[in-house]
Scaffold this motif. Structure first.
Motif, PDB file in Angstrom:
ATOM      1  N   ALA A 274     -25.167  -1.625  -2.875  1.00 58.78           N
ATOM      2  CA  ALA A 274     -23.718  -1.726  -3.094  1.00 58.78           C
ATOM      3  C   ALA A 274     -23.170  -3.028  -2.520  1.00 58.78           C
ATOM      4  O   ALA A 274     -22.218  -3.602  -3.061  1.00 58.78           O
ATOM      5  CB  ALA A 274     -23.006  -0.530  -2.458  1.00 58.78           C
ATOM      6  N   ALA A 275     -23.778  -3.497  -1.401  1.00 55.84           N
ATOM      7  CA  ALA A 275     -23.313  -4.734  -0.779  1.00 55.84           C
ATOM      8  C   ALA A 275     -23.960  -5.972  -1.386  1.00 55.84           C
ATOM      9  O   ALA A 275     -23.557  -7.096  -1.075  1.00 55.84           O
ATOM     10  CB  ALA A 275     -23.611  -4.692   0.721  1.00 55.84           C
ATOM     11  N   GLY A 276     -24.969  -5.787  -2.252  1.00 61.14           N
ATOM     12  CA  GLY A 276     -25.706  -6.929  -2.782  1.00 61.14           C
ATOM     13  C   GLY A 276     -26.499  -7.643  -1.705  1.00 61.14           C
ATOM     14  O   GLY A 276     -26.727  -8.856  -1.780  1.00 61.14           O
TER      15      GLY A 276
ATOM     16  N   ALA B 294     -30.490   6.188   2.139  1.00 62.23           N
ATOM     17  CA  ALA B 294     -29.049   5.935   2.153  1.00 62.23           C
ATOM     18  C   ALA B 294     -28.775   4.459   2.433  1.00 62.23           C
ATOM     19  O   ALA B 294     -27.849   3.864   1.861  1.00 62.23           O
ATOM     20  CB  ALA B 294     -28.374   6.814   3.208  1.00 62.23           C
ATOM     21  N   ALA B 295     -29.574   3.846   3.312  1.00 65.05           N
ATOM     22  CA  ALA B 295     -29.409   2.419   3.593  1.00 65.05           C
ATOM     23  C   ALA B 295     -29.705   1.582   2.355  1.00 65.05           C
ATOM     24  O   ALA B 295     -29.047   0.562   2.114  1.00 65.05           O
ATOM     25  CB  ALA B 295     -30.330   2.007   4.742  1.00 65.05           C
ATOM     26  N   LEU B 296     -30.686   2.012   1.559  1.00 69.44           N
ATOM     27  CA  LEU B 296     -31.001   1.297   0.319  1.00 69.44           C
ATOM     28  C   LEU B 296     -29.807   1.324  -0.629  1.00 69.44           C
ATOM     29  O   LEU B 296     -29.444   0.299  -1.217  1.00 69.44           O
ATOM     30  CB  LEU B 296     -32.228   1.926  -0.334  1.00 69.44           C
TER      31      LEU B 296
ATOM     32  N   ARG C 226     -35.677  -4.493   3.239  1.00 65.34           N
ATOM     33  CA  ARG C 226     -36.049  -3.804   4.482  1.00 65.34           C
ATOM     34  C   ARG C 226     -36.068  -2.291   4.283  1.00 65.34           C
ATOM     35  O   ARG C 226     -36.954  -1.587   4.772  1.00 65.34           O
ATOM     36  CB  ARG C 226     -35.036  -4.194   5.552  1.00 65.34           C
ATOM     37  N   ALA C 227     -35.087  -1.763   3.524  1.00 63.61           N
ATOM     38  CA  ALA C 227     -35.021  -0.318   3.297  1.00 63.61           C
ATOM     39  C   ALA C 227     -36.190   0.151   2.448  1.00 63.61           C
ATOM     40  O   ALA C 227     -36.812   1.188   2.737  1.00 63.61           O
ATOM     41  CB  ALA C 227     -33.696   0.043   2.631  1.00 63.61           C
TER      42      ALA C 227
ATOM     43  N   PRO D 175     -20.108  -1.663   3.092  1.00 58.41           N
ATOM     44  CA  PRO D 175     -21.492  -1.260   2.774  1.00 58.41           C
ATOM     45  C   PRO D 175     -22.549  -2.045   3.541  1.00 58.41           C
ATOM     46  O   PRO D 175     -23.596  -1.504   3.881  1.00 58.41           O
ATOM     47  CB  PRO D 175     -21.594  -1.504   1.265  1.00 58.41           C
ATOM     48  N   ARG D 176     -22.304  -3.329   3.814  1.00 55.57           N
ATOM     49  CA  ARG D 176     -23.305  -4.112   4.536  1.00 55.57           C
ATOM     50  C   ARG D 176     -23.511  -3.557   5.947  1.00 55.57           C
ATOM     51  O   ARG D 176     -24.638  -3.361   6.404  1.00 55.57           O
ATOM     52  CB  ARG D 176     -22.883  -5.582   4.599  1.00 55.57           C
TER      53      ARG D 176
END
Length: 690
Positions: free
Chosen positions: A516-518, A509-511, A525-526, A480-481
């Motif tokens: 999900a990646a924390g 989608a990036a948010l 940024r998103a 996810p990152r």
């Protein structure tokens, strides 16, 4: 797959011996045979089309088709035709060539083919543009030109049609295995084998007239054994040239003794047998290097590629590949940084013998060595742009001499020349899926090298594709990152090219991926970018909401520079929405944040924006006071042009307040500050530029 040819005069300036390369050591390449076909093709150019006969002006460029099997010399015949037709005056706007099939046999996507043509025209296409947009750009680019276009190795009409100019003054020469059904008015020329005289002349040109003269009938028999296929004849001629003691009869006998593959189409068997003759008589180490060149991305290799694949020295790899050129197994650009190309007609034969002779584990190891070497070269290419004494330059000094570049110019030239192979290597590594860690390192190194040497704006189309590859790996490996980072990069490029709604979807989608990646950086940024996208779309309520969310996260993390910037962005969208009270509070907060950071120029710009909002709100006296504060800050910061711009802002405000004398004084002050320089720029706070 393209046939053998020697590129000697630009994008489509290929020449060759009956469609093949004369082995090195001979005289400069010449074109043999195909006189009847050339005459017919040249006559077709003058032939009136159906539209002309009907009294109508043709709507599109005419298409000449040269059809034949791989190895029949169709590419070299097309290049010779283009050379003859490209005389000055006939097509003054140039000759442009693009390949439509990968060495592995895969179709080149229409988007990439269109970009290839536009690159040759030095026309920048927006990153991420779809096939229809690029096709339209190609048509516009050729609308006012009289140009020749060579579309090499088309799979079908669907590949050719999007690249056809809507301009009858352009001429398209296409090569293909079969007909281009669906394109009206195509003039086909189908190639078979060469005539016996031309085939024997080709042999004599490579091995010497004496060896042919002493046994002319056997030379004709050898040509017949090769069924007149130019590529097969060149391989056999190269084999004979490397063995001065062998006769033409020896080559004919050896060729006949080789068993044919019943699973192969009959038309490809002569070339396959000629290839086997050469391959099976090479030294074991050389034969292995040749087989492993099937792994070269886009069929393009340099000495480092071959060295990494085979695990041998760079000098040994270069010597071996030069020998392959003399056999007709490779062709080379002959430049100071030599690059070698596997002829398209030999690519499937190389892959077949590689899978037959090498174990899968060895193939995978060779591919990994090649990717690792490429990563190190790209890192060296990037590092040479850093200042002397920097950590990157110190690491560069620890690399082997063969991997280092003497100066940035040589690194930039290497990157320019190797770019098609590097991009193909990244695509293949990602598609393979077994070496994802190396693939990610390769893409990251290539992104950094392109940005360092070309800049992110100039390299944006290539960077867009590379970020898409990172996204593919991240989704496949559930990372996810990395997914968030790739989506943010792609969305930024979308936003830059005006595809704001597509960018908004990717930012959202990036948010999700960042959450999900924390990853707090990615989520912040998103959110900020979502706000910027809504602001661009004119939805200032949603923009302020998302900026507020991003600001709340920055406040929680104590990131003061980001806080100040986001306060400024909030101030800008509140002002656009007419909420002047909230806008003024936000700009005041931004100015306070920059004051705490000690950033006097940014503080001055923020106060300037606050003064603008006060003026919009009908509070000119307050605006005047705030603007004077900003002037003083700009003076203390030594920002002369900013100070001059603020003096002009003060003059405008004083004019509106009915004090032209004071306004004139401030304009004179601005003129003194600027001297002979251009007029002061419009004040735009970084925080206001969303």
């Amino acid at each position: 797959m393209t046939d053998q040819a020697v590129d000697t005069s630009g994008p489509a300036g290929t020449a060759g011996t009956a469609g093949t390369e004369v082995p090195s050591g001979a005289n400069p390449p010449q074109f043999f045979g195909r006189r009847r076909e050339l005459k017919a093709l040249q006559a077709d150019v003058e032939h009136a089309g159906l539209d002309t006969l009907a009294g109508r002006k043709a709507a599109r460029a005419r298409v000449l088709l040269i059809a034949g099997r791989p190895g029949s010399g169709r590419t070299a015949l097309a290049a010779e035709l283009v050379r003859r037709l490209g005389e000055p005056g006939d097509h003054p706007d140039g000759v442009y060539r693009v390949g439509l099939t990968e060495p592995g046999g895969e179709r080149v996507p229409a988007e990439r083919a269109a970009r290839g043509l536009l690159d040759l025209l030095s026309i920048a296409a927006p990153p991420g543009a779809d096939e229809d947009e690029l096709s339209e750009t190609v048509r516009r680019a050729f609308a006012g030109r009289r140009a020749l276009i060579l579309l090499d190795d088309a799979a079908d009409a669907e590949q050719v049609d999007p690249l056809l100019p809507d301009n009858p003054d352009c001429l398209v020469v296409a090569t293909s295995t079969g007909p281009l059904t669906g394109i009206p008015g195509v003039r086909p020329c189908t190639l078979g084998g060469m005539d016996a005289g031309s085939a024997v002349e080709l042999l004599a040109r490579t091995i010497g007239q004496v060896r042919v003269t002493v046994d002319p009938r056997t030379a004709e028999a050898l040509a017949e054994e090769c069924e007149g296929q130019p590529a097969a004849l060149v391989l056999v001629a190269g084999w004979l040239a490397a063995r001065p003691g062998a006769s033409v009869a020896d080559a004919t006998r050896r060729l006949r003794e080789l068993p044919g593959d019943p699973e192969q189409p009959s038309g490809t068997r002569p070339l396959a047998r000629a290839f086997r003759l050469v391959h099976d008589t090479l030294p074991a180490a050389s034969a292995r290097i040749l087989r492993l060149l099937a792994l070269a991305p886009a069929g393009l290799a340099d000495a480092h590629t071959a060295s990494a694949l085979a695990g041998c020295s760079v000098s040994a790899a270069r010597t071996t590949m030069d020998d392959f050129v003399s056999y007709g197994l490779l062709r080379t650009n002959g430049a100071g940084l030599p690059q070698y190309e596997v002829p398209g007609c030999l690519a499937p034969l190389l892959r077949a013998v590689l899978e037959e002779r090498e174990r899968p584990a060895e193939i995978q190891l060779a591919r990994a060595r090649m990717l690792e070497r490429t990563v190190r070269q790209l890192q060296a290419c990037r590092a040479i742009t850093d200042p002397e004494g920097s950590p990157a330059r110190r690491r560069l000094a620890g690399l082997p001499r063969s991997l280092r570049f003497p100066h940035p110019e040589s690194a930039a030239e290497w990157l320019r020349m190797r770019q098609p192979a590097l991009l193909a290597s990244a695509r293949l590594a990602v598609r393979d899926g077994d070496l994802d860690t190396l693939a990610r390192r390769l893409v990251a190194a290539l992104v950094r090298a392109l940005a360092a040497h070309r800049g992110t704006e100039d390299a944006a189309p290539e960077l867009y594709g590379l970020h898409g590859l990172v996204l593919d790996v991240a989704e496949r490996r559930e990372l996810p990152r990395e997914k968030a980072a790739a989506l943010l990069n792609l969305a930024d490029l979308d936003a830059r090219t005006g595809r704001t709604r597509e960018a908004l979807a990717r930012y959202r989608a990036a948010l999700d991926a960042g959450r999900a990646a924390g990853d707090l950086y990615a989520t912040g940024r998103a959110m900020e970018s979502v706000g910027g996208a809504y602001a661009e779309l004119g939805d200032f309520n949603r923009a302020s909401d998302w900026y507020g969310r991003a600001l709340a996260q920055r406040l929680a993390q104590g990131e003061r520079a980001d806080e100040a910037r986001l306060y400024g962005r909030l101030g800008a969208v509140h002002a656009y929405a007419g909420r002047y009270g909230e806008a003024l509070r936000s700009w005041r907060a931004a100015a306070a944040g920059y004051r705490r950071l000690g950033d006097l120029p940014a503080q001055a710009r923020a106060l300037s924006e606050a003064a603008r909002v006060q003026e919009y709100a009908g509070r000119p006296q307050e605006s005047l006071h705030t603007c004077r504060e900003a002037v003083e800050l700009a003076r203390r910061a030594g920002e002369v042009r900013l100070q001059a711009a603020l003096e002009l802002r003060l003059a405008d405000t004083l004019d509106r307040l009915g004090d032209p004398a004071a306004a004139g004084l401030h304009r004179s002050a601005a003129d003194r500050l600027l001297g002979d320089e251009a007029p002061a720029y419009e004040i735009r706070s970084p925080s206001a530029e969303s």
